[in-house]
Scaffold this motif. Sequence first.
Motif, PDB file in Angstrom:
ATOM      1  N   MET A   1       0.998  -1.147   0.068  1.00 27.67           N
ATOM      2  CA  MET A   1       0.083  -0.178   0.111  1.00 27.67           C
ATOM      3  C   MET A   1       0.963   1.115  -0.145  1.00 27.67           C
ATOM      4  N   ARG A   2       0.623   2.146  -0.855  1.00 28.58           N
ATOM      5  CA  ARG A   2       1.334   3.287  -0.948  1.00 28.58           C
ATOM      6  C   ARG A   2       0.942   4.322   0.277  1.00 28.58           C
ATOM      7  N   SER A   3       1.802   4.901   0.852  1.00 28.67           N
ATOM      8  CA  SER A   3       1.628   6.029   1.735  1.00 28.67           C
ATOM      9  C   SER A   3       1.038   7.332   1.165  1.00 28.67           C
ATOM     10  N   CYS A   4       0.246   8.011   2.128  1.00 26.89           N
ATOM     11  CA  CYS A   4      -0.379   8.988   1.448  1.00 26.89           C
ATOM     12  C   CYS A   4      -0.510   9.884   2.380  1.00 26.89           C
ATOM     13  N   ARG A   5       0.289  11.160   2.219  1.00 22.23           N
ATOM     14  CA  ARG A   5       0.009  12.238   3.234  1.00 22.23           C
ATOM     15  C   ARG A   5      -1.321  12.938   2.721  1.00 22.23           C
ATOM     16  N   HIS A   6      -1.936  13.341   4.024  1.00 23.98           N
ATOM     17  CA  HIS A   6      -3.223  13.861   3.843  1.00 23.98           C
ATOM     18  C   HIS A   6      -3.303  15.312   4.653  1.00 23.98           C
TER      19      HIS A   6
ATOM     20  N   ASP B   1     -16.866  19.299   6.371  1.00 23.16           N
ATOM     21  CA  ASP B   1     -17.576  18.157   5.726  1.00 23.16           C
ATOM     22  C   ASP B   1     -16.885  17.523   4.669  1.00 23.16           C
ATOM     23  N   GLY B   2     -15.718  17.738   4.540  1.00 27.78           N
ATOM     24  CA  GLY B   2     -14.854  17.177   3.509  1.00 27.78           C
ATOM     25  C   GLY B   2     -13.411  17.018   3.594  1.00 27.78           C
ATOM     26  N   SER B   3     -12.869  16.056   3.148  1.00 29.10           N
ATOM     27  CA  SER B   3     -11.132  15.988   3.060  1.00 29.10           C
ATOM     28  C   SER B   3     -10.730  15.657   1.915  1.00 29.10           C
TER      29      SER B   3
ATOM     30  N   SER C   1      -8.054   9.963   4.342  1.00 29.43           N
ATOM     31  CA  SER C   1      -7.957  11.178   4.733  1.00 29.43           C
ATOM     32  C   SER C   1      -7.467  11.216   6.271  1.00 29.43           C
ATOM     33  N   ALA C   2      -6.888  12.409   6.829  1.00 32.58           N
ATOM     34  CA  ALA C   2      -6.544  12.253   8.091  1.00 32.58           C
ATOM     35  C   ALA C   2      -7.869  12.376   9.109  1.00 32.58           C
ATOM     36  N   ASP C   3      -7.628  11.754  10.124  1.00 32.72           N
ATOM     37  CA  ASP C   3      -8.802  11.964  11.208  1.00 32.72           C
ATOM     38  C   ASP C   3      -8.586  13.548  11.744  1.00 32.72           C
ATOM     39  N   ASN C   4      -9.900  13.941  12.065  1.00 29.38           N
ATOM     40  CA  ASN C   4      -9.787  15.308  12.486  1.00 29.38           C
ATOM     41  C   ASN C   4     -11.109  15.489  13.188  1.00 29.38           C
ATOM     42  N   SER C   5     -11.249  16.008  14.454  1.00 27.83           N
ATOM     43  CA  SER C   5     -12.307  16.051  15.250  1.00 27.83           C
ATOM     44  C   SER C   5     -13.321  17.035  14.640  1.00 27.83           C
ATOM     45  N   TYR C   6     -13.151  18.152  13.677  1.00 28.15           N
ATOM     46  CA  TYR C   6     -13.857  19.114  13.196  1.00 28.15           C
ATOM     47  C   TYR C   6     -14.495  18.721  12.115  1.00 28.15           C
ATOM     48  N   ALA C   7     -14.198  17.553  11.685  1.00 29.71           N
ATOM     49  CA  ALA C   7     -14.793  17.079  10.368  1.00 29.71           C
ATOM     50  C   ALA C   7     -16.032  16.094  10.529  1.00 29.71           C
TER      51      ALA C   7
ATOM     52  N   ILE D   1     -11.487   9.023   5.203  1.00 29.83           N
ATOM     53  CA  ILE D   1     -12.222   8.830   3.984  1.00 29.83           C
ATOM     54  C   ILE D   1     -11.326   7.881   3.041  1.00 29.83           C
ATOM     55  N   ARG D   2     -11.809   6.812   2.700  1.00 25.16           N
ATOM     56  CA  ARG D   2     -10.656   6.048   1.967  1.00 25.16           C
ATOM     57  C   ARG D   2     -10.711   6.384   0.473  1.00 25.16           C
ATOM     58  N   VAL D   3      -9.456   6.516  -0.072  1.00 18.97           N
ATOM     59  CA  VAL D   3      -9.316   6.859  -1.422  1.00 18.97           C
ATOM     60  C   VAL D   3      -8.746   5.725  -2.258  1.00 18.97           C
ATOM     61  N   PHE D   4      -9.312   5.681  -3.261  1.00 18.94           N
ATOM     62  CA  PHE D   4      -8.806   4.394  -4.426  1.00 18.94           C
ATOM     63  C   PHE D   4      -8.463   5.173  -5.922  1.00 18.94           C
ATOM     64  N   ILE D   5      -7.899   4.605  -6.673  1.00 21.69           N
ATOM     65  CA  ILE D   5      -7.752   4.868  -7.852  1.00 21.69           C
ATOM     66  C   ILE D   5      -8.189   3.404  -8.611  1.00 21.69           C
ATOM     67  N   CYS D   6      -9.137   3.900  -9.595  1.00 21.80           N
ATOM     68  CA  CYS D   6      -9.785   2.930 -10.355  1.00 21.80           C
ATOM     69  C   CYS D   6      -9.444   2.948 -11.784  1.00 21.80           C
ATOM     70  N   ARG D   7      -9.179   1.794 -12.394  1.00 20.97           N
ATOM     71  CA  ARG D   7      -8.929   1.753 -13.904  1.00 20.97           C
ATOM     72  C   ARG D   7      -9.660   0.633 -14.460  1.00 20.97           C
ATOM     73  N   GLY D   8      -9.735   0.465 -15.794  1.00 21.68           N
ATOM     74  CA  GLY D   8     -10.618  -0.278 -16.470  1.00 21.68           C
ATOM     75  C   GLY D   8     -12.045  -0.478 -16.395  1.00 21.68           C
ATOM     76  N   ALA D   9     -12.918   0.553 -16.762  1.00 24.22           N
ATOM     77  CA  ALA D   9     -14.253   0.240 -16.423  1.00 24.22           C
ATOM     78  C   ALA D   9     -14.826  -0.785 -16.918  1.00 24.22           C
ATOM     79  N   LYS D  10     -15.720  -1.575 -16.201  1.00 24.41           N
ATOM     80  CA  LYS D  10     -16.408  -3.003 -16.470  1.00 24.41           C
ATOM     81  C   LYS D  10     -17.854  -2.500 -17.016  1.00 24.41           C
ATOM     82  N   PHE D  11     -18.129  -1.265 -16.696  1.00 20.63           N
ATOM     83  CA  PHE D  11     -19.594  -1.010 -16.810  1.00 20.63           C
ATOM     84  C   PHE D  11     -19.930  -0.365 -18.243  1.00 20.63           C
TER      85      PHE D  11
END
Length: 138
Positions: free
Chosen positions: A1-6, A16-18, A103-109, A114-124
Motif C-alpha cells: 500500500m502506498r503511503s499518502c500524506r493527507h 464536511d470534506g477531506s 484522509s486524516a482524522d480530524n475532530s472538526y470534520a 475517508i478511503r481513497v482509491f484509484i480505479c482503472r478499466g471500467a467494466k460498466f
Amino acid sequence: MRSCRHILLINSDGGDGSHCESGLQPAFSEERPVCGIFAQDYGQAGAIDFFGRRYGLPPALSGHQTYFLWGPRGYSGNCLIVLDDSTEVLQGLFERVEYVGKSADNSYALEREIRVFICRGAKFGSLAELWPRLKKWR
C-alpha cells in the motif's frame, strides 16, 4: 500500500470534506487529464471543488443531490479516483482497484478517514451509461 500524506480541508459550513493532497499526484500524473474524481456526497465533492483548484484538480463528480445534474462531465470512467467506497464494490466495477490511503482524522470534520482509491478499466461501459444508477437523493 502506498503511503499518502493527507490534509483535512474544512468547507465553509465547518467541516464536511477531506482531500488527499500529495499521495495522488505521483499515482496518476500521466492519467490526470482523463481521470475524474468521484465523491459519494456533496460535502466531499464541494471540498474537492473548493480546495482542489489550487492543486489543479478537476471538478468533482458525484451522484449526490444536485451534483448529479452536472453528469459525468465528459469522463469515460476508465480512470476514476473514488472517495469513500468499498474495495468489493469497486472491484465489481473496475478491472484494477488500488487503495492509496485515507484522509486524516480530524475532530472538526463530519466525515473522517475517508478511503481513497484509484480505479482503472471500467467494466460498466461508459460513465454516461452508468450515471443514472449513481443518483442519490437523501
